[in-house]
Design an enzyme around this catalytic site. Structure first.
Site, mmCIF file in Angstrom:
data_model
loop_
_atom_site.group_PDB
_atom_site.id
_atom_site.type_symbol
_atom_site.label_atom_id
_atom_site.label_comp_id
_atom_site.label_asym_id
_atom_site.label_seq_id
_atom_site.Cartn_x
_atom_site.Cartn_y
_atom_site.Cartn_z
ATOM 1 N N ARG A 168 0.831 -1.219 0.000
ATOM 2 C CA ARG A 168 0.000 0.000 0.000
ATOM 3 C C ARG A 168 0.860 1.260 0.000
ATOM 4 N NH1 ARG A 168 -5.245 -2.056 1.758
ATOM 5 N NH2 ARG A 168 -6.022 -0.008 1.207
ATOM 6 N N ARG A 217 -2.808 6.814 1.422
ATOM 7 C CA ARG A 217 -3.226 7.911 2.286
ATOM 8 C C ARG A 217 -2.178 8.472 3.241
ATOM 9 N NH1 ARG A 217 -8.435 5.029 4.489
ATOM 10 N NH2 ARG A 217 -6.943 3.306 4.296
ATOM 11 N N ARG A 232 -6.864 13.429 -3.444
ATOM 12 C CA ARG A 232 -8.161 12.917 -2.983
ATOM 13 C C ARG A 232 -9.142 14.045 -2.630
ATOM 14 N NH1 ARG A 232 -11.356 10.642 -1.912
ATOM 15 N NH2 ARG A 232 -11.440 9.120 -0.232
ATOM 16 N N ASP A 262 -7.587 -1.351 -6.822
ATOM 17 C CA ASP A 262 -8.001 -1.991 -5.581
ATOM 18 C C ASP A 262 -8.161 -3.484 -5.856
ATOM 19 O OD1 ASP A 262 -8.863 -1.625 -2.708
ATOM 20 O OD2 ASP A 262 -10.583 -2.718 -3.489
ATOM 21 N N TYR A 264 -15.585 -10.257 0.518
ATOM 22 C CA TYR A 264 -16.376 -9.021 0.312
ATOM 23 C C TYR A 264 -17.685 -9.323 -0.402
ATOM 24 C CZ TYR A 264 -12.409 -6.337 1.958
ATOM 25 O OH TYR A 264 -11.416 -5.819 2.746
HETATM 26 O O1 1CP Z 1 0.264 1.224 -3.379
HETATM 27 C C1 1CP Z 1 -0.645 0.429 -3.231
HETATM 28 O O2 1CP Z 1 -0.431 -0.749 -2.946
HETATM 29 C C2 1CP Z 1 -2.046 0.937 -3.386
HETATM 30 C C3 1CP Z 1 -2.944 0.050 -4.174
HETATM 31 C C4 1CP Z 1 -3.887 -0.756 -3.315
HETATM 32 C C5 1CP Z 1 -3.770 -2.109 -2.961
HETATM 33 C C6 1CP Z 1 -2.608 -3.043 -3.235
HETATM 34 C C7 1CP Z 1 -5.121 -0.292 -2.790
HETATM 35 C C8 1CP Z 1 -5.636 1.086 -2.910
HETATM 36 N N1 1CP Z 1 -5.760 -1.343 -2.198
HETATM 37 C C9 1CP Z 1 -4.948 -2.452 -2.280
HETATM 38 C C10 1CP Z 1 -5.212 -3.796 -1.817
HETATM 39 C C11 1CP Z 1 -6.343 -4.050 -0.911
HETATM 40 N N2 1CP Z 1 -7.537 -3.390 -0.807
HETATM 41 C C12 1CP Z 1 -6.373 -5.153 -0.020
HETATM 42 C C13 1CP Z 1 -5.270 -6.179 0.096
HETATM 43 C C14 1CP Z 1 -4.114 -5.660 0.857
HETATM 44 C C15 1CP Z 1 -4.347 -5.399 2.314
HETATM 45 O O3 1CP Z 1 -4.802 -6.326 2.982
HETATM 46 O O4 1CP Z 1 -4.037 -4.300 2.739
HETATM 47 C C16 1CP Z 1 -7.596 -5.131 0.655
HETATM 48 C C17 1CP Z 1 -8.087 -6.093 1.708
HETATM 49 C C18 1CP Z 1 -8.326 -4.020 0.150
HETATM 50 C C19 1CP Z 1 -9.695 -3.632 0.528
HETATM 51 C C20 1CP Z 1 -9.763 -2.184 0.834
HETATM 52 N N3 1CP Z 1 -9.917 -1.243 -0.140
HETATM 53 C C21 1CP Z 1 -9.627 -1.532 2.086
HETATM 54 C C22 1CP Z 1 -9.333 -2.109 3.466
HETATM 55 C C23 1CP Z 1 -10.206 -3.125 4.025
HETATM 56 C C24 1CP Z 1 -11.650 -2.788 4.292
HETATM 57 O O5 1CP Z 1 -12.464 -3.676 4.051
HETATM 58 O O6 1CP Z 1 -11.945 -1.680 4.788
HETATM 59 C C25 1CP Z 1 -9.738 -0.153 1.834
HETATM 60 C C26 1CP Z 1 -9.689 0.944 2.838
HETATM 61 C C27 1CP Z 1 -9.912 0.002 0.430
HETATM 62 C C28 1CP Z 1 -9.973 1.261 -0.345
HETATM 63 C C29 1CP Z 1 -8.632 1.643 -0.814
HETATM 64 N N4 1CP Z 1 -7.861 0.880 -1.682
HETATM 65 C C30 1CP Z 1 -6.681 1.525 -1.975
HETATM 66 C C31 1CP Z 1 -6.701 2.784 -1.258
HETATM 67 C C32 1CP Z 1 -5.614 3.822 -1.295
HETATM 68 C C33 1CP Z 1 -7.920 2.831 -0.539
HETATM 69 C C34 1CP Z 1 -8.396 3.977 0.328
HETATM 70 C C35 1CP Z 1 -9.238 4.862 -0.498
HETATM 71 C C36 1CP Z 1 -9.194 6.287 -0.053
HETATM 72 O O7 1CP Z 1 -9.985 6.647 0.851
HETATM 73 O O8 1CP Z 1 -8.403 7.070 -0.602
#
Ligand code: 1CP
Length: 354
Positions: free
Chosen positions: A23, A27, A36, A72, A147
């Site tokens: 990640r 953020r 954002r 994502d 999910y």
């Molecule tokens: O640099 C990077 O790696 C960013 C790309 C990335 C990746 C690899 C994002 C962007 N998401 C992910 C993977 C991801 N997303 C996983 C697997 C890795 C992990 O376990 O951390 C999972 C479970 C998710 C699901 C997800 N999407 C979550 C967390 C879990 C949940 O259920 O709340 C969240 C918060 C997101 C949204 C998301 N995805 C990525 C970002 C930057 C965000 C936040 C969006 C924002 O508010 O800006």
């Protein structure tokens, strides 16, 4: 190209350990938060120009050894005709809990799966001009199912585990379809230029070893077997899965990414030098600042031999992490090369004195 990561994944010894951060685009970076303010997360993912910019943000700031395409884990799900909202994690309005809903899922043509992600991949490759490798990624079938069945991220995913108990055949059917989707999605990313891929099987740990081995592992075996034909290294990440490590390392991947609950030094000793391991600093330690981060990084390097180790966190970096902690982590990893060089020079001069 800085190919430390690819050479490590091929089992070669390198002058220092490669480092990237799960990640790493996101953020904790002020420049991400600034974007954002103007665009939603969905817009950032959907527009290849913006997703490219976000992918490159951490690369412009830090000397990391890989980029990971910004998307994502749910990005391929839209191809199933399912709308995913983010609040901030993925949310599905109508969770899939019946045979009728699962049977009705379409089998999308490979080129219909997240074409915007493929375009981002091509654009990132073009911008980076082979400076560092670019990782493609996907959620693992179980994590995507989590999910889809639960409807959103909920502690321990009880609706998913209930459905798995009630109708394991149906969950198996869903996992089979998601394995196909994941394979085609990753294949598209490799064709678009990905130099390696990581499968995030984040929610594996909610199952017992017996249930995971019976329900999920066969699908991961199929996925990783099929990925061999893609010709790029494959990393498997599982979270909260110390109890599953014995099964995990039997999945035919090239690298295994484990979280901070796993004693990596002991795992390396048990496995011998062949398997490539990635991880596993506790992401929470970075919250406590540069000094604690550097200490944790030095401890990790001291306990895990250099060869076959990709330095990373045990899970994604947290939004509140100070930038100085990231810098401290990078400095410790980079200092190892200097120490090794200094060691080599010292050894040479001792030899010449003899
Ligand atoms: O640099 C990077 O790696 C960013 C790309 C990335 C990746 C690899 C994002 C962007 N998401 C992910 C993977 C991801 N997303 C996983 C697997 C890795 C992990 O376990 O951390 C999972 C479970 C998710 C699901 C997800 N999407 C979550 C967390 C879990 C949940 O259920 O709340 C969240 C918060 C997101 C949204 C998301 N995805 C990525 C970002 C930057 C965000 C936040 C969006 C924002 O508010 O800006």
């Amino acid at each position: 190209m800085n190919d430390l990561l690819l050479r490590t994944l091929q089992g070669e010894a390198t002058e220092r350990r490669p480092l990237w951060i799960m990640r790493q685009a996101g953020r904790y970076l002020p420049e991400y938060r600034a974007l954002r303010e103007k665009f939603s997360f969905e817009e950032l993912c959907a527009r290849p120009d913006l997703a490219t910019e976000v992918t490159l943000q951490p690369i412009e700031r830090f000397p990391l050894d890989a980029a990971i395409v910004f998307a994502d884990i749910m990005s391929p799900i839209e191809a199933l005709g399912i709308k995913v909202k983010f609040a901030p994690g993925p949310v599905i309005d109508e969770p899939l809990r019946t045979a009728a809903a699962i049977d009705a899922l379409p089998e999308p043509a490979p080129d219909a799966i997240a074409p915007h992600v493929m375009e981002t991949m091509r654009s990132v490759k073009n911008e980076l001009r082979d400076r560092i490798p670019v990782l493609g990624f996907s959620g693992g079938p179980w994590t995507l199912a989590a999910y889809l069945v639960q409807g959103q991220g909920v502690r321990d995913f009880p609706a998913l585990r209930a459905l798995a108990a009630e109708d394991p055949g149906l969950v198996g059917e869903l996992l089979g379809r998601l394995t196909d989707l994941t394979f085609n999605y990753l294949k598209g990313q490799v064709e678009a230029g990905a130099d390696a891929v990581q499968v995030f099987e984040t929610w594996s740990g909610v199952l017992s070893f017996a249930d995971w081995s019976r329900l999920v592992k066969p699908h991961l075996d199929t996925l990783f077997d099929r990925m061999e034909e893609l010709g790029v290294p494959r990393i498997l990440f599982m979270q909260n899965a110390a109890h599953l490590v014995g099964g995990m390392i039997a999945v035919p991947a090239d690298g295994y990414s484990v979280d901070w609950r796993v004693d990596m030094g002991a795992l390396r000793q048990a496995l011998g030098p062949q398997k490539i391991l990635q991880g596993n600093i506790d992401p929470a330690i970075l919250l406590s600042g540069a000094e604690q981060t550097a200490r944790a990084a030095r401890r990790l390097l001291a306990t895990v031999p250099r060869q076959g180790h990709i330095v990373n966190l045990g899970h994604g970096i947290l939004p509140q992490v100070p930038i100085d902690s990231v810098k401290a982590l990078i400095e410790v990893v980079h200092a190892e090369e200097q120490t090794a060089n200094a060691g080599a020079v010292a050894a040479t001069s001792t030899e010449s004195e003899e």
